[in-house]
Design a protein around this motif. Structure first.
Motif, mmCIF file in Angstrom:
data_model
loop_
_atom_site.group_PDB
_atom_site.id
_atom_site.type_symbol
_atom_site.label_atom_id
_atom_site.label_comp_id
_atom_site.label_asym_id
_atom_site.label_seq_id
_atom_site.Cartn_x
_atom_site.Cartn_y
_atom_site.Cartn_z
ATOM 1 N N MET A 72 1.076 -1.158 0.526
ATOM 2 C CA MET A 72 -0.128 0.445 0.272
ATOM 3 C C MET A 72 0.774 1.485 0.178
ATOM 4 S SD MET A 72 -2.723 -1.127 2.298
ATOM 5 C CE MET A 72 -3.711 -2.486 2.806
ATOM 6 N N GLY A 73 -0.045 2.656 -0.740
ATOM 7 C CA GLY A 73 1.160 3.702 -0.345
ATOM 8 C C GLY A 73 0.421 4.684 0.140
ATOM 9 N N CYS A 74 -0.559 5.083 0.132
ATOM 10 C CA CYS A 74 -1.445 6.083 0.399
ATOM 11 C C CYS A 74 -2.194 5.710 1.978
ATOM 12 C CB CYS A 74 -2.532 7.396 -0.337
ATOM 13 S SG CYS A 74 -3.551 6.044 -0.498
ATOM 14 N N GLY A 75 -3.139 4.500 1.468
ATOM 15 C CA GLY A 75 -3.877 3.887 2.446
ATOM 16 C C GLY A 75 -4.876 4.294 2.278
ATOM 17 N N ILE A 76 -5.546 4.963 1.473
ATOM 18 C CA ILE A 76 -7.311 5.654 1.169
ATOM 19 C C ILE A 76 -7.471 5.684 0.130
ATOM 20 C CG2 ILE A 76 -6.251 7.331 3.075
ATOM 21 C CD1 ILE A 76 -6.008 9.563 1.546
ATOM 22 N N GLY A 77 -7.296 5.072 -0.932
ATOM 23 C CA GLY A 77 -7.265 4.404 -2.174
ATOM 24 C C GLY A 77 -7.162 5.885 -3.331
ATOM 25 N N ALA A 78 -5.770 6.112 -2.786
ATOM 26 C CA ALA A 78 -5.624 7.453 -4.088
ATOM 27 C C ALA A 78 -5.009 6.886 -5.053
ATOM 28 C CB ALA A 78 -4.975 8.629 -3.265
ATOM 29 N N CYS A 79 -3.924 5.424 -4.326
ATOM 30 C CA CYS A 79 -2.386 5.923 -5.338
ATOM 31 C C CYS A 79 -2.923 4.677 -6.057
ATOM 32 C CB CYS A 79 -1.541 6.113 -4.554
ATOM 33 S SG CYS A 79 -0.965 4.261 -3.190
ATOM 34 N N LEU A 80 -3.720 3.767 -6.148
ATOM 35 C CA LEU A 80 -4.035 2.866 -6.438
ATOM 36 C C LEU A 80 -3.233 1.190 -6.753
ATOM 37 C CD1 LEU A 80 -5.979 4.220 -9.784
ATOM 38 C CD2 LEU A 80 -7.132 3.286 -7.069
#
Length: 250
Positions: free
Chosen positions: A214-222
């Motif tokens: 995971m990158g952002c953890g909030i669904g923005a980076c995909l």
């Protein structure tokens, strides 16, 4: 969801290369359930990405997370000491909702065992049958957290503790009659669980927590996109990490 400055209360090795860090939050989180995760900063500004860690235990203002040392970020986390300040974004993702079920089989492997502990604490009024697997005796830890279970079976790959084998094998060997199944562990374990359920024609509802980078953890980076059974895409951090096992490709 809040970005909070937490204080390190404890950070110690609990098994070979496995640590538990306990954070004290400035306020008690409104909701923290088993299956949800947080994005924890490492304390090193050169490491921009935070580490997604599943909720292991939550009591009052204290939050405990377990992690395996794998790279620079988790290695840096081992250096966090009492009183240090770390930013933490929480709560993230969905959780294991077992409100409709009375008896539940809990299948965990490796670091996938830790997010299941919070789920056990959420559901101590249910009949819980746990099957958890570790690499070897040196990796076995936190067995006391499973004391609310009607049955606990521990396996190790080499047979150095408990039964020799893995958690999925132990579950099907025991064959408990349960209302639901939940599982968290490495992809190969979840694939084996899904295959066995299908081959045996078992229709028991089964929910799995997926492990993805995971990158952002909030669904923005995909970064953490997975495929659903109908060919669409789902974000593990935002749409999960808990999914119906039949609705995702493993």
């Amino acid at each position: 969801m809040k970005d909070i400055l937490s204080t390190v209360k404890d950070n110690r090795e609990i098994a070979e290369n496995i640590y538990m860090i306990t954070l004290t939050l400035p306020e008690k989180p409104q909701t923290l359930h088993g299956g949800q995760f947080v994005n924890l900063a490492t304390g090193d500004s050169s490491l921009l990405l935070r580490r997604p860690l599943g909720v292991c235990k939550s009591a009052g203002n204290d939050l405990s997370l377990c992690y395996q040392v794998k790279g620079k970020g988790t290695k840096k986390l081992t250096e966090a000491k009492y009183g240090d300040k770390l930013k933490v974004l929480l709560p993230l993702g969905n959780y294991f909702d077992l409100s409709e079920y009375k008896s539940v089989a809990v299948i965990g492997g490796g670091v996938g065992v830790f997010p299941l502990i919070a789920t056990l604490h959420d559901n101590e009024d249910k009949d819980l049958y746990s099957y958890i697997g570790f690499r070897n005796k040196g990796a076995v830890c936190l067995l006391d957290e499973f004391k609310s279970c009607k049955k606990l079976t521990v396996t190790t790959d080499d047979g150095s503790y408990g039964e020799k084998g893995n958690a999925v094998q132990a579950f099907f060997k025991d064959g408990p009659n349960v209302d639901a199944i939940i599982s968290c562990g490495p992809p190969v374990m979840l694939k084996a669980l899904k295959r066995e359920l299908q081959e045996r024609g078992i229709k028991t509802p089964c929910f799995v927590s997926l492990e993805e980078r995971m990158g952002c953890g909030i669904g923005a980076c995909l970064v953490c996109v997975c495929k659903t059974a109908d060919g669409a895409n789902a974000r593990v951090c935002k749409d999960g990490p808990v999914f119906d096992i039949n609705k995702v490709e493993l």
